[in-house]
Design a protein around this motif. Structure first.
Motif, PDB file in Angstrom:
ATOM      1  N   ALA A   1       0.822  -1.212   0.000  1.00 40.00           N
ATOM      2  CA  ALA A   1       0.000   0.000   0.000  1.00 40.00           C
ATOM      3  C   ALA A   1       0.853   1.257   0.000  1.00 40.00           C
ATOM      4  N   ARG A   2       2.021   1.209   0.620  1.00 44.45           N
ATOM      5  CA  ARG A   2       2.874   2.394   0.662  1.00 44.45           C
ATOM      6  C   ARG A   2       3.373   2.776  -0.724  1.00 44.45           C
ATOM      7  N   GLN A   3       3.601   1.773  -1.575  1.00 44.95           N
ATOM      8  CA  GLN A   3       4.084   2.034  -2.923  1.00 44.95           C
ATOM      9  C   GLN A   3       2.980   2.545  -3.850  1.00 44.95           C
ATOM     10  N   ALA A   4       1.741   2.493  -3.405  1.00 47.39           N
ATOM     11  CA  ALA A   4       0.620   2.922  -4.234  1.00 47.39           C
ATOM     12  C   ALA A   4       0.208   4.361  -3.967  1.00 47.39           C
ATOM     13  N   LEU A   5       0.836   5.009  -2.995  1.00 47.81           N
ATOM     14  CA  LEU A   5       0.415   6.367  -2.649  1.00 47.81           C
ATOM     15  C   LEU A   5       0.918   7.376  -3.679  1.00 47.81           C
ATOM     16  N   PRO A   6       0.067   8.332  -4.083  1.00 46.02           N
ATOM     17  CA  PRO A   6       0.495   9.374  -5.017  1.00 46.02           C
ATOM     18  C   PRO A   6       1.631  10.208  -4.444  1.00 46.02           C
ATOM     19  N   LEU A   7       2.463  10.742  -5.334  1.00 43.90           N
ATOM     20  CA  LEU A   7       3.583  11.591  -4.936  1.00 43.90           C
ATOM     21  C   LEU A   7       3.202  13.035  -5.227  1.00 43.90           C
ATOM     22  N   GLN A   8       3.088  13.846  -4.190  1.00 48.87           N
ATOM     23  CA  GLN A   8       2.699  15.238  -4.361  1.00 48.87           C
ATOM     24  C   GLN A   8       3.823  16.043  -5.011  1.00 48.87           C
TER      25      GLN A   8
ATOM     26  N   ALA B   1       5.168  20.143  -6.245  1.00 48.43           N
ATOM     27  CA  ALA B   1       5.203  21.452  -5.604  1.00 48.43           C
ATOM     28  C   ALA B   1       3.903  22.219  -5.793  1.00 48.43           C
ATOM     29  N   ALA B   2       3.097  21.824  -6.774  1.00 46.60           N
ATOM     30  CA  ALA B   2       1.820  22.490  -7.024  1.00 46.60           C
ATOM     31  C   ALA B   2       0.719  21.787  -6.231  1.00 46.60           C
ATOM     32  N   PRO B   3       0.017  22.477  -5.328  1.00 47.72           N
ATOM     33  CA  PRO B   3      -1.045  21.844  -4.553  1.00 47.72           C
ATOM     34  C   PRO B   3      -2.099  21.212  -5.460  1.00 47.72           C
ATOM     35  N   GLY B   4      -2.495  19.981  -5.133  1.00 49.02           N
ATOM     36  CA  GLY B   4      -3.519  19.303  -5.911  1.00 49.02           C
ATOM     37  C   GLY B   4      -3.018  18.645  -7.175  1.00 49.02           C
ATOM     38  N   VAL B   5      -1.708  18.615  -7.365  1.00 46.72           N
ATOM     39  CA  VAL B   5      -1.116  17.976  -8.547  1.00 46.72           C
ATOM     40  C   VAL B   5      -0.169  16.891  -8.058  1.00 46.72           C
ATOM     41  N   ALA B   6      -0.381  15.649  -8.532  1.00 44.68           N
ATOM     42  CA  ALA B   6       0.399  14.524  -8.026  1.00 44.68           C
ATOM     43  C   ALA B   6       0.899  13.654  -9.174  1.00 44.68           C
ATOM     44  N   LEU B   7       1.926  12.877  -8.860  1.00 36.07           N
ATOM     45  CA  LEU B   7       2.418  11.836  -9.752  1.00 36.07           C
ATOM     46  C   LEU B   7       1.950  10.494  -9.194  1.00 36.07           C
ATOM     47  N   PHE B   8       1.639   9.555 -10.102  1.00 34.93           N
ATOM     48  CA  PHE B   8       1.058   8.292  -9.665  1.00 34.93           C
ATOM     49  C   PHE B   8       1.988   7.132 -10.014  1.00 34.93           C
ATOM     50  N   PRO B   9       2.444   6.388  -9.008  1.00 31.60           N
ATOM     51  CA  PRO B   9       3.375   5.283  -9.247  1.00 31.60           C
ATOM     52  C   PRO B   9       2.696   4.090  -9.925  1.00 31.60           C
ATOM     53  N   ALA B  10       3.518   3.158 -10.373  1.00 24.43           N
ATOM     54  CA  ALA B  10       3.015   2.016 -11.138  1.00 24.43           C
ATOM     55  C   ALA B  10       1.993   1.205 -10.337  1.00 24.43           C
ATOM     56  N   GLU B  11       2.237   1.030  -9.036  1.00 19.94           N
ATOM     57  CA  GLU B  11       1.291   0.246  -8.223  1.00 19.94           C
ATOM     58  C   GLU B  11      -0.078   0.915  -8.186  1.00 19.94           C
TER      59      GLU B  11
ATOM     60  N   ARG C   1      -1.823   0.257 -11.430  1.00 17.17           N
ATOM     61  CA  ARG C   1      -2.348  -1.111 -11.497  1.00 17.17           C
ATOM     62  C   ARG C   1      -3.693  -1.203 -10.789  1.00 17.17           C
ATOM     63  N   VAL C   2      -3.841  -0.477  -9.681  1.00 13.62           N
ATOM     64  CA  VAL C   2      -5.135  -0.440  -8.999  1.00 13.62           C
ATOM     65  C   VAL C   2      -6.187   0.179  -9.922  1.00 13.62           C
ATOM     66  N   LEU C   3      -5.836   1.290 -10.573  1.00 17.00           N
ATOM     67  CA  LEU C   3      -6.772   1.941 -11.487  1.00 17.00           C
ATOM     68  C   LEU C   3      -7.191   1.005 -12.624  1.00 17.00           C
TER      69      LEU C   3
END
Length: 285
Positions: free
Chosen positions: A5-12, A14-24, A27-29
């Motif tokens: 679950a830790r590897q599935a968390l979005p990476l925030q 510098a812009a609020p409300g904008v994130a990067l999404f890891p491979a895990e 895969r959930v999506l």
């Protein structure tokens, strides 16, 4: 569903409300999309993927600009010539005023996937209900670091256009179907009557009317510790879009519409949160 679950968390960013999404997370999506497709396999749907931009005319005609100007993301570009830009190139630095000569474009950022559908039916008479599934990368200007409240996010929608009674039946049937699915995913989901975030002096009256007519329902679940958000919604628009876009029923009256919207990132966050809590409880035993 999730390996870690830790590897599935979005990476925030510098812009609020904008994130990067890891491979895990992706895969959930992908699994969520497969589930939604299975839920909808009995519907005769036209399946579309929409771009992240929408003709500006659509949000102007539909009233989105009038009611939600605070959420709309507009697109602008430089309107001068090469000579003028040469004189301004030095301003194209962080904090510079390079953008004060920008002009609004003929497209805006997509605020909701379903806005791509109604223009397709403009000026038509429906002899049978129209059913669509559409996914789009959407934008709403909510600059916050609150988990799940992204400015750029993916929305999958099922859109139904037909008679008033058929729209209500579609909305209510799918509202329960989605609630059952989310519960089966292990989410603590509740269905709540809701309103859209109207803006300006008429906002309170519009919200009261929407609630009085029971037009909008949200399915709410935990996406983080102490944080519950809408992860899906089920909505009736009455004849709003039918009248604006000239979509008619055989008797000449404007068609009604309904949609069921899945916030894919929020559902994925809720699943990640639920599985993390489940793993923590299991580890504590």
């Amino acid at each position: 569903m999730i390996n870690d679950a830790r590897q599935a968390l979005p990476l925030q960013t510098a812009a609020p409300g904008v994130a990067l999404f890891p491979a895990e997370f992706e895969r959930v999506l992908a699994r969520l999309r497969t589930d939604i497709d299975k839920l909808a396999d009995t519907e005769d749907l036209t399946v579309l993927t929409a771009p992240p931009v929408l003709p500006r005319d659509v949000v102007e005609r539909s009233g989105y600009v009038r009611e939600f100007p605070h959420l709309l993301g507009s697109v602008h570009n430089f309107g001068g010539d090469a000579t003028e830009w040469l004189a301004r190139r030095a301003e194209a630095v962080s904090g510079g005023t390079w953008h004060d000569r920008q002009e609004i474009a003929d497209v805006v950022l997509t605020p909701a996937a379903c806005y791509h559908i109604y223009p397709l039916l403009a000026g038509t008479m429906l002899t049978a209900p129209a059913r669509f599934a559409v996914e789009a990368c959407c934008y709403r200007h909510e600059a916050t670091v609150e988990p799940g409240r992204f400015r750029s996010f993916r929305m999958r929608e099922l859109v139904f256009v037909g008679t008033a009674d058929a729209c209500v039946e579609f909305r209510d049937r799918w509202r329960q179907r989605v609630a059952d699915w989310l519960t089966a995913l292990g989410l603590d989901v509740a269905t709540e009557m809701a309103t859209d975030p109207f803006f300006g002096p008429g906002a309170k009256l519009l919200s009261v009317n929407q609630r009085a007519q029971a037009l909008k329902f949200e399915l709410v679940a935990p996406v983080a510790d102490g944080m519950r958000q809408a992860v899906a919604s089920a909505n009736c628009h009455k004849d709003h879009f039918g009248e604006i876009f000239g979509i008619e029923l055989p008797d000449g009256s404007p068609a009604h519409s309904a949609c069921v919207a899945f916030g894919l990132e929020r559902i994925a966050l809720a699943v990640t949160h639920a599985e993390r809590d489940g793993a923590a409880e299991e580890g504590a035993r």
